[in-house]
Motif scaffolding. Structure first.
Motif, PDB file in Angstrom:
ATOM      1  N   GLY A  57       1.317  -6.641  12.055  1.00  0.00           N
ATOM      2  CA  GLY A  57       0.061  -7.365  11.951  1.00  0.00           C
ATOM      3  C   GLY A  57      -0.695  -7.129  10.657  1.00  0.00           C
ATOM      4  O   GLY A  57      -1.630  -7.848  10.355  1.00  0.00           O
ATOM      5  N   GLN A  58      -0.302  -6.120   9.883  1.00  0.00           N
ATOM      6  CA  GLN A  58      -1.002  -5.885   8.621  1.00  0.00           C
ATOM      7  C   GLN A  58      -0.342  -6.681   7.506  1.00  0.00           C
ATOM      8  O   GLN A  58       0.879  -6.800   7.459  1.00  0.00           O
ATOM      9  CB  GLN A  58      -1.000  -4.399   8.255  1.00  0.00           C
ATOM     10  CG  GLN A  58      -1.965  -3.599   9.063  1.00  0.00           C
ATOM     11  CD  GLN A  58      -2.256  -2.244   8.412  1.00  0.00           C
ATOM     12  OE1 GLN A  58      -1.748  -1.923   7.356  1.00  0.00           O
ATOM     13  NE2 GLN A  58      -3.090  -1.474   9.065  1.00  0.00           N
ATOM     14  N   PRO A  59      -1.148  -7.229   6.600  1.00  0.00           N
ATOM     15  CA  PRO A  59      -0.584  -7.991   5.485  1.00  0.00           C
ATOM     16  C   PRO A  59       0.055  -7.046   4.456  1.00  0.00           C
ATOM     17  O   PRO A  59      -0.176  -5.842   4.465  1.00  0.00           O
ATOM     18  CB  PRO A  59      -1.813  -8.672   4.881  1.00  0.00           C
ATOM     19  CG  PRO A  59      -2.931  -7.735   5.194  1.00  0.00           C
ATOM     20  CD  PRO A  59      -2.603  -7.148   6.545  1.00  0.00           C
ATOM     21  N   CYS A  60       0.838  -7.629   3.581  1.00  0.00           N
ATOM     22  CA  CYS A  60       1.444  -6.861   2.494  1.00  0.00           C
ATOM     23  C   CYS A  60       0.348  -6.288   1.596  1.00  0.00           C
ATOM     24  O   CYS A  60      -0.594  -6.984   1.240  1.00  0.00           O
ATOM     25  CB  CYS A  60       2.364  -7.748   1.672  1.00  0.00           C
ATOM     26  SG  CYS A  60       3.017  -6.931   0.203  1.00  0.00           S
ATOM     27  N   VAL A  61       0.473  -5.021   1.245  1.00  0.00           N
ATOM     28  CA  VAL A  61      -0.490  -4.376   0.347  1.00  0.00           C
ATOM     29  C   VAL A  61       0.128  -4.070  -1.022  1.00  0.00           C
ATOM     30  O   VAL A  61      -0.511  -3.469  -1.866  1.00  0.00           O
ATOM     31  CB  VAL A  61      -1.064  -3.081   0.981  1.00  0.00           C
ATOM     32  CG1 VAL A  61      -1.924  -3.406   2.183  1.00  0.00           C
ATOM     33  CG2 VAL A  61       0.046  -2.105   1.340  1.00  0.00           C
ATOM     34  N   HIS A  62       1.370  -4.479  -1.207  1.00  0.00           N
ATOM     35  CA  HIS A  62       2.092  -4.181  -2.453  1.00  0.00           C
ATOM     36  C   HIS A  62       2.067  -5.330  -3.458  1.00  0.00           C
ATOM     37  O   HIS A  62       2.885  -5.382  -4.363  1.00  0.00           O
ATOM     38  CB  HIS A  62       3.561  -3.863  -2.130  1.00  0.00           C
ATOM     39  CG  HIS A  62       3.748  -2.682  -1.270  1.00  0.00           C
ATOM     40  ND1 HIS A  62       3.931  -2.785   0.087  1.00  0.00           N
ATOM     41  CD2 HIS A  62       3.742  -1.364  -1.553  1.00  0.00           C
ATOM     42  CE1 HIS A  62       4.058  -1.580   0.602  1.00  0.00           C
ATOM     43  NE2 HIS A  62       3.938  -0.703  -0.367  1.00  0.00           N
ATOM     44  N   TRP A  63       1.147  -6.287  -3.308  1.00  0.00           N
ATOM     45  CA  TRP A  63       1.162  -7.478  -4.146  1.00  0.00           C
ATOM     46  C   TRP A  63       0.959  -7.136  -5.618  1.00  0.00           C
ATOM     47  O   TRP A  63       0.171  -6.278  -5.958  1.00  0.00           O
ATOM     48  CB  TRP A  63       0.152  -8.511  -3.661  1.00  0.00           C
ATOM     49  CG  TRP A  63      -1.177  -7.963  -3.238  1.00  0.00           C
ATOM     50  CD1 TRP A  63      -1.546  -7.595  -1.975  1.00  0.00           C
ATOM     51  CD2 TRP A  63      -2.304  -7.704  -4.068  1.00  0.00           C
ATOM     52  NE1 TRP A  63      -2.839  -7.130  -1.980  1.00  0.00           N
ATOM     53  CE2 TRP A  63      -3.327  -7.188  -3.247  1.00  0.00           C
ATOM     54  CE3 TRP A  63      -2.557  -7.859  -5.430  1.00  0.00           C
ATOM     55  CZ2 TRP A  63      -4.577  -6.828  -3.745  1.00  0.00           C
ATOM     56  CZ3 TRP A  63      -3.795  -7.510  -5.919  1.00  0.00           C
ATOM     57  CH2 TRP A  63      -4.788  -6.994  -5.069  1.00  0.00           C
ATOM     58  N   HIS A  64       1.732  -7.836  -6.462  1.00  0.00           N
ATOM     59  CA  HIS A  64       1.720  -7.554  -7.900  1.00  0.00           C
ATOM     60  C   HIS A  64       2.551  -8.599  -8.635  1.00  0.00           C
ATOM     61  O   HIS A  64       3.192  -9.439  -8.025  1.00  0.00           O
ATOM     62  CB  HIS A  64       2.310  -6.160  -8.168  1.00  0.00           C
ATOM     63  CG  HIS A  64       3.780  -6.071  -7.838  1.00  0.00           C
ATOM     64  ND1 HIS A  64       4.233  -5.933  -6.546  1.00  0.00           N
ATOM     65  CD2 HIS A  64       4.872  -6.143  -8.630  1.00  0.00           C
ATOM     66  CE1 HIS A  64       5.558  -5.899  -6.559  1.00  0.00           C
ATOM     67  NE2 HIS A  64       5.974  -6.034  -7.802  1.00  0.00           N
TER      68      HIS A  64
END
Length: 106
Positions: A57-64
């Motif tokens: 349920g948590q979104p990706c936090v590694h966006w880059h």
């Protein structure tokens, strides 16, 4: 708000481009996209997790964006803050904690 570029220098070949790659990220996705556009990166190069990277349920936090040495240098010249690769993990932890806190207060 800030934009960051790490010192990963990971050797890789992406299509026809072989080089050393680092990560460009920011405090917000919107700020990251605006900055990336300003240094000539295409939106289609934006990276997120292709599989779950945290609790369900948590979104990706590694966006880059992945950037070559040339683009890393351009990013630094355009005022991106240089960070050590270890700082990248601190940013990820902070993003995950912020999401968890938002979920708990909702």
């Amino acid at each position: 708000m800030a934009v960051y570029v790490d010192n990963a220098h990971i050797p890789a070949r992406v299509g026809r481009v072989a080089g050393r790659w680092s990560h460009l990220t920011a405090d917000t996705v919107e700020e990251l996209h605006a900055f990336a556009t300003s240094i000539g990166l295409r939106r289609e190069w934006f990276q997120t997790c292709k599989s779950r990277c945290g609790p369900v349920g948590q979104p990706c936090v590694h966006w880059h964006y992945d950037v070559t040495e040339t683009k890393r240098t351009e990013a630094l010249a355009a005022d991106a803050q240089p960070i050590d690769l270890r700082r990248w993990s601190e940013i990820i932890r902070a993003r995950r904690a912020a999401h968890t806190q938002r979920e708990e207060t909702a």
